[in-house]
Design an enzyme around this catalytic site. Structure first.
Site, PDB file in Angstrom:
ATOM      1  N   HIS A 112     144.948  53.883  74.405  1.00 44.04           N
ATOM      2  CA  HIS A 112     146.293  53.991  74.947  1.00 44.04           C
ATOM      3  C   HIS A 112     147.157  54.925  74.097  1.00 44.04           C
ATOM      4  O   HIS A 112     147.858  55.791  74.614  1.00 44.04           O
ATOM      5  CB  HIS A 112     146.911  52.595  75.005  1.00 44.04           C
ATOM      6  CG  HIS A 112     148.195  52.557  75.755  1.00 44.04           C
ATOM      7  ND1 HIS A 112     148.263  52.745  77.107  1.00 44.04           N
ATOM      8  CD2 HIS A 112     149.463  52.360  75.335  1.00 44.04           C
ATOM      9  CE1 HIS A 112     149.523  52.672  77.502  1.00 44.04           C
ATOM     10  NE2 HIS A 112     150.274  52.430  76.435  1.00 44.04           N
ATOM     11  N   GLU A 116     140.538  54.335  79.057  1.00 44.27           N
ATOM     12  CA  GLU A 116     141.422  53.181  79.050  1.00 44.27           C
ATOM     13  C   GLU A 116     141.110  52.278  80.232  1.00 44.27           C
ATOM     14  O   GLU A 116     141.062  51.045  80.105  1.00 44.27           O
ATOM     15  CB  GLU A 116     142.860  53.693  79.135  1.00 44.27           C
ATOM     16  CG  GLU A 116     143.877  52.719  78.665  1.00 44.27           C
ATOM     17  CD  GLU A 116     145.263  53.291  78.906  1.00 44.27           C
ATOM     18  OE1 GLU A 116     146.110  53.084  78.067  1.00 44.27           O
ATOM     19  OE2 GLU A 116     145.470  53.947  79.946  1.00 44.27           O
ATOM     20  N   ASN A 166     117.111  62.080  55.189  1.00 41.20           N
ATOM     21  CA  ASN A 166     115.760  62.036  54.635  1.00 41.20           C
ATOM     22  C   ASN A 166     115.203  60.632  54.679  1.00 41.20           C
ATOM     23  O   ASN A 166     114.066  60.418  55.056  1.00 41.20           O
ATOM     24  CB  ASN A 166     115.783  62.513  53.181  1.00 41.20           C
ATOM     25  CG  ASN A 166     115.575  63.999  53.096  1.00 41.20           C
ATOM     26  OD1 ASN A 166     115.254  64.628  54.098  1.00 41.20           O
ATOM     27  ND2 ASN A 166     115.758  64.548  51.919  1.00 41.20           N
TER      28      ASN A 166
END
Lengths: 141, 716
Positions: B50, B72, B420
Site C-alpha cells: 500500500h 495489493e 560456492n
C-alpha cells in the site's frame, strides 16, 4: 627568455654551486629535519618528512645530479616546492637570497657536469652565474 | 510542468523509501513462504504494498503504481482468507519484487518512460485473483452480508472499535467532562464510487462536528476500491445523539442512512476478548508507532561528511599524542612548575575526549551486518531451487556492527562463498540420503566481535573439499609444479583454491566453477587487511573464517624497529610475536624458514631488502608472525616499541607504489613511520627477481652481513 627577467628567484647552493628556482615554484623553506627513509626504487628519494601533519617526500638533488653528498650543517634547508599539485621537498646546502636577474642566457649543453636540458638558462649577476633549474623536469625525469 | 516531485530531493527520498519498503517486502514474502500465513504478517506485507502504491502514484510513476496495486489486491484477498498461499503465488510475488527493483533502478534514468514491461506480471497477478477468488467469492459475499447484518445488531453491545490506550484515555476524559461518546453509523450507497475516499470525507466532516476517535473498519487502512458500505465512527461531542443525527444528515451528502447510538464502553470480559482478537493488529500498530518515533530522531548524513569527520579526528589523534609527549618532556624538565602539571591534566582530559570522539565517529559509520545478511535468504532460496537442493540457512549475529565501507567490500566475497557452498559444498538430497546425512543441508553464516575485529564464518555441512582433486587440478592448470605439490602440507593444499584459475568443479555453471571466484574473494579480503582461514573435512563440510578489522581509517599498529628505523605493522595482521634463538632459523633454497608451533613459516629479513645491516652478536631475534588472507609468514625485527593508534596517510603519487609499504603515519614525536603492507611483504617471499636485484645492490653495502649469512647456512 625575457619574461624570466621580471620574475623573482630564490637562490640556493648545491655543493658550492649556485642555483635558483622561480619564487612561484617554492611553497616554503624549512630547516632540515629528521627524514624517515622510504626504501623504494627511486634512488634519489631521501625519504619522507612530516610537514604540519602532511607526509611529503624529500628528494636528494646531490644524488640526483651525482654531486658529492650533502653534509647536514646549520645552513642546510629543505625547499618545499609545489609540482603537479603535490608538495615535494628538496635538500639544499644553503638558501642565500631572493634575486632578480639583469640578463639570462640560454643554457649550454652541459652545466657543471649536468645535462643542459634541466635548465631554463643561466642568470647573470654581479657575483657570477646562477643556474636556473626546471624543477619539474628534475623531479620527474 | 516542473513539480516539486521532480526535484532531486524528492526523488532521492522516494527511492530511499522504495528501497526500504522492498526490503520489508522481500523479508515478508520469504517469511510467508516458510510459515503458515499469519494475519499480522500479511497485514504487514499488505501495508508495504500500500505504501509503495501511495508513494509511486504520488511521484506519478504509473507502472510501479499499477503493479503494486495488483499486488495489493492479491494480498487483500489473502488477508481476507479468500486466497490460499501456494508456490505459484509466492513465485509470482518474487517476480513482482524483482520487477519492482528494476523499476526502481530504472526510475533514476528514465523517470516515467521506463521500458520495463510489467503487463505480463500484471496479467499473472490478475489470473491469480480471478481463478482462485471466483469460487470463494460468492460464499464470501453471503458471509459479508451476514456480517453486515450482525454488525448492525451488535452495534451497541460489543467493542467494534480498535482503540489504543491514548484513544481510550481521551474517551475517558471526554466522558468525565460531560461530553457524550456516540457511535455514528453511516451507510454509503452501494453504487457510489470510491467508497474509501468517501469514508475519509465523512470522517473529516464528522471531525468538524465533534472529535472522531476511531472508525470501524479503520478507514485509513481501507484499499481504495473496497466495497465497504457500512462504517461506524466513534465520536466524542457535546451534542446529544439526536442533535448529532440531524446535523450529520444535514452535513453529509450522498449518504444512504445515518444512525446514531450511545457508545457503551464494553465490560471487562468483552474487552479482553476483543483484545485477544485485535492484539495482533495492535502489535503491528505499536511497532509502527515506535519506528515513526525513531525516524524523527535520525538524520541522513552524507557519507562524505562522515569521511571528512573521520579524517579530522585522525589528525586530532595524532596531535593529541604529540601534546602528551611534549607534556612528558616538560614534566621531566620542570619538575617544580605546577603549570606543567596543569598541562598534563589538560592533556589527559583531551586524550579522553578525543578517544571518545573517535569512538563515536567510528560508531556513526557503523552499520549492522543485518543489511548484508538480508540478501542471503533470497539468494539461498533461488539458488537451492535452481540446483534442486534443500538447504536451511541459519544467520547469526546480524546485529554485529561494522564500518560501512567494509560491509560494502565484503558483500561480494560473502556472496561468492555462499554460492560456492551451495553449488559445490552441499550435496543434492539423494546423495545426502545415501550418505546417511540429514536430507536438509545446513548453511550457517555467523558474525561476531572478537577484540578489535569482526569474524564472519560461512559453514556448510556438505561434501567438504577433496584435497587430491585440488592438487591434481592445480598441477593441470600449471598453478604449481608436480614436484612442489608433493611437498605441500594439507593446509597449503587447501589454500591452493585461492589461486587464480583453479576450480574443482567438473561443470562450469552459471553459478560457479569458472575458477575465478576464490581468487576474487582473496583479493577483496586482502584489500581490507583481513585474514581468511579454511577448515575442511571431506564428507563433513567446510568452514570459512574471515577476520576483518572494524575500521580502515584508523588502525591499531605495532611499532617495531628495524635497524634504527621505525615501522608500523597493522595489528589485525599480527598473529603472534615470538622470540627465537638465531640458531633456530634455517635456510632452504636461500629462503630463511623457522618452525613455530610445529608450523614451518617462511621468514623475511627486511634488513636485506632495505640494505640495512643485520644486528650482530644477538642470540635471540623477535619474529612477528603475520597473516594475510590465507598466507602466514614471519618477519624479523630488532626491537618492539609498542602499539599505538595510527592514522594512515598516503605517500603520494610522487613516490608512488612502494613494495611492502602501504602508507605512512605520524608518530607521537612528530616523526614519520612507514606502515608495512602485509600483502606486499608476503609477495616479497615469492618474488625472487626483486630479491636478487636488491641483493646485488645491497651487496656492496652489506657484504659482511651476507658473509655472515652464508656462514650460518654452512653451519647448519
Amino acid at each position: 627568455m625575457n619574461d624570466l627577467l621580471d620574475i623573482q628567484f630564490i637562490a640556493y647552493e648545491l655543493a658550492n654551486e649556485k642555483y635558483a628556482l622561480k619564487i612561484s615554484d617554492v611553497f616554503e623553506i624549512i630547516r632540515m629535519q629528521q627524514i624517515t627513509p622510504v626504501h623504494s626504487n627511486k634512488l634519489f628519494l631521501e625519504g619522507v618528512i612530516n610537514l604540519r601533519g602532511k607526509v611529503i617526500p624529500v628528494v636528494n638533488l646531490h644524488k640526483r645530479f651525482g654531486l658529492p653528498n650533502y653534509t647536514n650543517t646549520k645552513a642546510t634547508r629543505i625547499i618545499v616546492v609545489k609540482s603537479r599539485d603535490e608538495m615535494i621537498g628538496i635538500i639544499v646546502d644553503k638558501v642565500s637570497q631572493v634575486i632578480k636577474f639583469d640578463d639570462i642566457q640560454p643554457p649550454p649543453e652541459m652545466v657543471a657536469g649536468i645535462d643542459g636540458e634541466y635548465f631554463e638558462g643561466l642568470g647573470i649577476t654581479q657575483d657570477g652565474v646562477v643556474s636556473l633549474l626546471k624543477i619539474e623536469m628534475v623531479l620527474y625525469e | 510542468m516542473a513539480s516539486i516531485y521532480e526535484s532531486s530531493e524528492m526523488i532521492g527520498a522516494f527511492l530511499d523509501e522504495v528501497e526500504e519498503q522492498l526490503q520489508f517486502l522481500e523479508e515478508g514474502i520469504l517469511e510467508l513462504e516458510q510459515k503458515e500465513e499469519k494475519p499480522e504478517l500479511i497485514q504487514k506485507i499488505f501495508r508495504v504494498a500500500h505504501t509503495l502504491k501511495g508513494s509511486s502514484s504520488a511521484m506519478g510513476y504509473d507502472k510501479m503504481k499499477n503493479l503494486t496495486h495488483e499486488m495489493e489486491n492479491v494480498f487483500d484477498k489473502i488477508r481476507n482468507n479468500l486466497l490460499k498461499i501456494d508456490n505459484t503465488i509466492i513465485n509470482v510475488l518474487f517476480k513482482c519484487l524483482d520487477c519492482l527493483r528494476m523499476l526502481k533502478d530504472d526510475y533514476l534514468e528514465n523517470k516515467n518512460d521506463t521500458k520495463i514491461e510489467t503487463s505480463e506480471l500484471l496479467e499473472e497477478l490478475r489470473e491469480i485473483l480471478d481463478c482462485k477468488s471466483n469460487c470463494v467469492c460468492k460464499e464470501n459475499q453471503e458471509k459479508k452480508t451476514e456480517a453486515e447484518k450482525s454488525d448492525s445488531y451488535s452495534l451497541t453491545d460489543s467493542e467494534i472499535f480498535v482503540l489504543q490506550d491514548s484513544d481510550r484515555s481521551l474517551l475517558k476524559s471526554a466522558v468525565l467532562e460531560g461530553k457524550s461518546s456516540l457511535v455514528c453509523q453511516v451507510k454509503i450507497p452501494k453504487d457510489s464510487l470510491m467508497k474509501a475516499t468517501r469514508a475519509c470525507l465523512i470522517f473529516n466532516s464528522l471531525n468538524e462536528i465533534g472529535q472522531v476517535i476511531a472508525s470501524s473498519p479503520n478507514i485509513f487502512e481501507l484499499p481504495d476500491d473496497c466495497e465497504v458500505t457500512l462504517i461506524n465512527y466513534l465520536i466524542v461531542t457535546e451534542m446529544s445523539s439526536k442533535e448529532l443525527k440531524s446535523r450529520a444528515e444535514y452535513e453529509l451528502m450522498d449518504v444512504e442512512e445515518v444512525k446514531v447510538s450511545e457508545y457503551m464502553p464494553a465490560n471487562v470480559k468483552e474487552e479482553k476478548k476483543a483484545k485477544q482478537n485485535l492484539g495482533e493488529e495492535k502489535q503491528v500498530k505499536c511497532k509502527k508507532g515506535n519506528s515513526d518515533k525513531r525516524c524523527s530522531q535520525t538524520v541522513r548524513v552524507d557519507t562524505e561528511k562522515l569521511e571528512h569527520m573521520m579524517n579530522l579526528v585522525g589528525e586530532m589523534v595524532i596531535e593529541q599524542t604529540r601534546i602528551a609527549q611534549v607534556g612528558n618532556i616538560l614534566h621531566g624538565r620542570y619538575t617544580k612548575d605546577t603549570t606543567v602539571d596543569d598541562l598534563m591534566g589538560i592533556s589527559n582530559h583531551i586524550s579522553r575526549v578525543v578517544s571518545e570522539l573517535q569512538e563515536t565517529v567510528m560508531k556513526a559509520r557503523m552499520l549492522p551486518l543485518q543489511q548484508l545478511f538480508n540478501r542471503f535468504p533470497r539468494l539461498v532460496r533461488d539458488l537451492s531451487n535452481s540446483l534442486n537442493k534443500d538447504v536451511d540457512l541459519i544467520l547469526e549475529g546480524g546485529d554485529t556492527e561494522m564500518d560501512r565501507t567494509i560491509i560494502e567490500d565484503i558483500t561480494d566475497p560473502l556472496i561468492h562463498l555462499v554460492r560456492n557452498s551451495l553449488d559445490h559444498g552441499i550435496e543434492s538430497t539423494e546423495i545426502r540420503k545415501a550418505k546417511g546425512k540429514p536430507e536438509k543441508g545446513i548453511l550457517k553464516i555467523k558474525a561476531f566481535h572478537q577484540e578489535n575485529h569482526v569474524i564472519i564464518t560461512v559453514e556448510d555441512d556438505g561434501a567438504g573439499m577433496d584435497l587430491e582433486k585440488i592438487k591434481r587440478s592445480a598441477i593441470e592448470k600449471n598453478v604449481i609444479t608436480e614436484q612442489a605439490a608433493e611437498n605441500l602440507s594439507q593446509s597449503e593444499i587447501v589454500n591452493l583454491i585461492f589461486e587464480n584459475g583453479l576450480s574443482t568443479a567438473e561443470n562450469v555453471s552459471d553459478i560457479s566453477g569458472r575458477g575465478v571466484g576464490m581468487d576474487i574473494v582473496r583479493n577483496h579480503i586482502d584489500k581490507l587487511n583481513g585474514i581468511i582461514d579454511v577448515e575442511t573435512k571431506e564428507g563433513e563440510g567446510t568452514k570459512f573464517t574471515i577476520k576483518l578489522p572494524l575500521t580502515l581509517a584508523i588502525l591499531t599498529g605495532l611499532l617495531v624497529k628495524i635497524h634504527d628505523e621505525t615501522y608500523a605493522l597493522p595489528m589485525s595482521n599480527i598473529l603472534e610475536i615470538v622470540r627465537k634463538p638465531v640458531s633456530e632459523i634455517e635456510s632452504v633454497n636461500k629462503q630463511s624458514i623457522v618452525v613455530i608451533r610445529d608450523r614451518v613459516l617462511p621468514l623475511i629479513w627486511l634488513h636485506d631488502y632495505f640494505g640495512l645491516p643485520r644486528k650482530k652478536n644477538k642470540k635471540n631475534v623477535f619474529i612477528v608472525v603475520l597473516g594475510t588472507a590465507e598466507k602466514r609468514f614471519g618477519i624479523v625485527v630488532d626491537k618492539l616499541v609498542g602499539n599505538q593508534e595510527i592514522v594512515i596517510k598516503p605517500l603520494g603519487s610522487y613516490i608512488g607504489k612502494v613494495e611492502g609499504i602501504s602508507g605512512a603515519t605520524i608518530l607521537g614525536d612528530g616523526s614519520v613511520a612507514c606502515i608495512f603492507d602485509v600483502v606486499g611483504l608476503s609477495k616479497m617471499i615469492n618474488n625472487k627477481v626483486v630479491k636478487e636485484s636488491i641483493n646485488i645492490r645491497a651487496n656492496n653495502e652489506v657484504k659482511d652481513v651476507d658473509d655472515k649469512n652464508s656462514k650460518t647456512t654452512e653451519g647448519i
